[in-house]
Enzyme design. Structure first.
Site, PDB file in Angstrom:
ATOM      1  N   ASP A  23      39.653  60.079  11.549  1.00 51.43           N
ATOM      2  CA  ASP A  23      40.400  58.821  11.523  1.00 51.43           C
ATOM      3  C   ASP A  23      41.192  58.687  10.223  1.00 51.43           C
ATOM      4  O   ASP A  23      40.768  59.172   9.182  1.00 51.43           O
ATOM      5  CB  ASP A  23      39.391  57.662  11.649  1.00 51.43           C
ATOM      6  N   ASN A  71      43.522  55.919  23.603  1.00 52.70           N
ATOM      7  CA  ASN A  71      44.711  56.248  22.799  1.00 52.70           C
ATOM      8  C   ASN A  71      46.023  56.253  23.594  1.00 52.70           C
ATOM      9  O   ASN A  71      47.108  56.275  23.011  1.00 52.70           O
ATOM     10  CB  ASN A  71      44.546  57.610  22.097  1.00 52.70           C
TER      11      ASN A  71
HETATM   12  C1  FPP Z   1      43.127  58.800  14.179  1.00 45.82           C
HETATM   13  O1  FPP Z   1      44.010  58.389  13.165  1.00 45.82           O
HETATM   14  C2  FPP Z   1      43.538  60.055  14.697  1.00 45.82           C
HETATM   15  C3  FPP Z   1      43.937  60.296  15.976  1.00 45.82           C
HETATM   16  C4  FPP Z   1      43.995  59.267  17.025  1.00 45.82           C
HETATM   17  C5  FPP Z   1      44.362  61.620  16.380  1.00 45.82           C
HETATM   18  C6  FPP Z   1      43.548  62.756  15.855  1.00 45.82           C
HETATM   19  C7  FPP Z   1      44.458  63.863  15.782  1.00 45.82           C
HETATM   20  C8  FPP Z   1      44.550  64.749  14.788  1.00 45.82           C
HETATM   21  C9  FPP Z   1      43.650  64.866  13.634  1.00 45.82           C
HETATM   22  C10 FPP Z   1      45.704  65.642  14.858  1.00 45.82           C
HETATM   23  C11 FPP Z   1      45.465  67.015  15.136  1.00 45.82           C
HETATM   24  C12 FPP Z   1      44.497  67.429  16.103  1.00 45.82           C
HETATM   25  C13 FPP Z   1      44.625  68.561  16.792  1.00 45.82           C
HETATM   26  C14 FPP Z   1      43.550  69.014  17.663  1.00 45.82           C
HETATM   27  C15 FPP Z   1      45.838  69.389  16.701  1.00 45.82           C
HETATM   28  P1  FPP Z   1      44.847  57.075  13.381  1.00 45.82           P
HETATM   29  O2  FPP Z   1      46.178  57.458  13.904  1.00 45.82           O
HETATM   30  O3  FPP Z   1      44.091  56.116  14.229  1.00 45.82           O
HETATM   31  O4  FPP Z   1      44.951  56.574  11.910  1.00 45.82           O
HETATM   32  P2  FPP Z   1      44.986  55.072  11.416  1.00 45.82           P
HETATM   33  O5  FPP Z   1      43.707  54.433  11.843  1.00 45.82           O
HETATM   34  O6  FPP Z   1      45.093  55.222   9.942  1.00 45.82           O
HETATM   35  O7  FPP Z   1      46.212  54.447  12.024  1.00 45.82           O
END
Ligand code: FPP
Length: 245
Positions: A23, A71
């Site tokens: 996250d 998501n």
């Molecule tokens: C949460 O951060 C992350 C995600 C919803 C996506 C996870 C994806 C990755 C780590 C990218 C790469 C993965 C692969 C397998 C290539 P957020 O967007 O919710 O962050 P925030 O809470 O700060 O907005």
């Protein structure tokens, strides 16, 4: 500056299975005035490193939450960018698994994914299935309640067909119908970015896992942060509901 004790790595108890809620990509990007997808790209780089570090430390299974059933509510632009990133990642993975002996398994509901992504998933699972190194489990369009619902549906149809006797259903039967069948439960769950909730991740499988929360944003998570998490795990006293011997 605060004095930080150096961790003696030889004394660490390495968890066999580490699960991670990655996250904080969006906040990482925002702090740098970059688009959210730049945070995800950096997050993908951090993940690549962590898989290697975990394998070298002796972790046998690494499960990461890449995209939840919730998501899809993000903007089309962000969802598309994430799907592109996953497709590219899995394509690169095929080559990597040949070199590093890693086995890849994808959990989650696949039918809603783009066809090119489904092809990539099938390809990497197939080419890596006999590898004996770390098992990397990628959760895409995964939600624990969705997984349990699908499992109950499959189980019920087996009961209806007479293949399973309801009296014989035990916890192992239920585990065997989940996407994670044949994967042991996680020993350690890590969530980055300061949030302290499960967000519908592995609800059944995390029943006895140790939880570790850190303020570190996922793109900044590295080997040192992993060692800190494993150090915290090493100090925990796991009793699985029993009494201390
Ligand atoms: C949460 O951060 C992350 C995600 C919803 C996506 C996870 C994806 C990755 C780590 C990218 C790469 C993965 C692969 C397998 C290539 P957020 O967007 O919710 O962050 P925030 O809470 O700060 O907005």
């Amino acid at each position: 500056m605060l004095f930080q004790k150096k961790i003696d790595e030889s004394k660490l108890k390495i968890p066999a299975h580490v699960a991670i809620i990655m996250d904080g990509n969006g906040r990482w990007a925002k702090k740098r005035m970059l688009p959210r997808k730049a945070g995800h790209k950096k997050g993908a780089e951090a993940l690549e490193e962590i898989i290697e570090d975990a394998a070298k430390l002796g972790v046998k299974y690494l499960t990461v939450y890449a995209f939840s059933t919730e998501n899809w509510n993000r903007s089309t632009e962000e969802v598309d960018a994430l799907m592109d990133l996953f497709a590219q990642y899995l394509k690169d993975c095929v080559e990597r698994t040949n070199k590093n002996n890693m086995r890849v398994k994808v959990i989650g509901e696949r039918s809603r994914l783009r066809s090119d992504l489904i092809e990539r998933i099938n390809e990497v699972e197939e080419t890596s299935k006999n590898n004996t190194g770390i098992t990397f489990v990628l959760a895409v369009n995964y939600g624990s309640r969705d997984e349990i619902t699908r499992a109950v549906r499959k189980l019920s149809s087996n009961v209806k067909d007479g293949a399973i006797n309801p009296e014989e259903i035990d916890m192992d039967t239920i585990s065997s119908f989940l996407d994670t069948a044949s994967i042991p439960d996680p020993d350690l769950l890590i969530r980055t970015s300061g949030e302290e909730r499960l967000s519908n991740f592995l609800l059944w499988q995390l029943a006895y896992s140790e939880f570790y929360f850190t303020d570190c944003l996922w793109p900044d998570f590295n080997r040192d942060e992993l060692i800190k998490a494993i150090y915290a795990y090493t100090k925990r006293d796991r009793r699985f509901g029993g009494r201390k011997k």
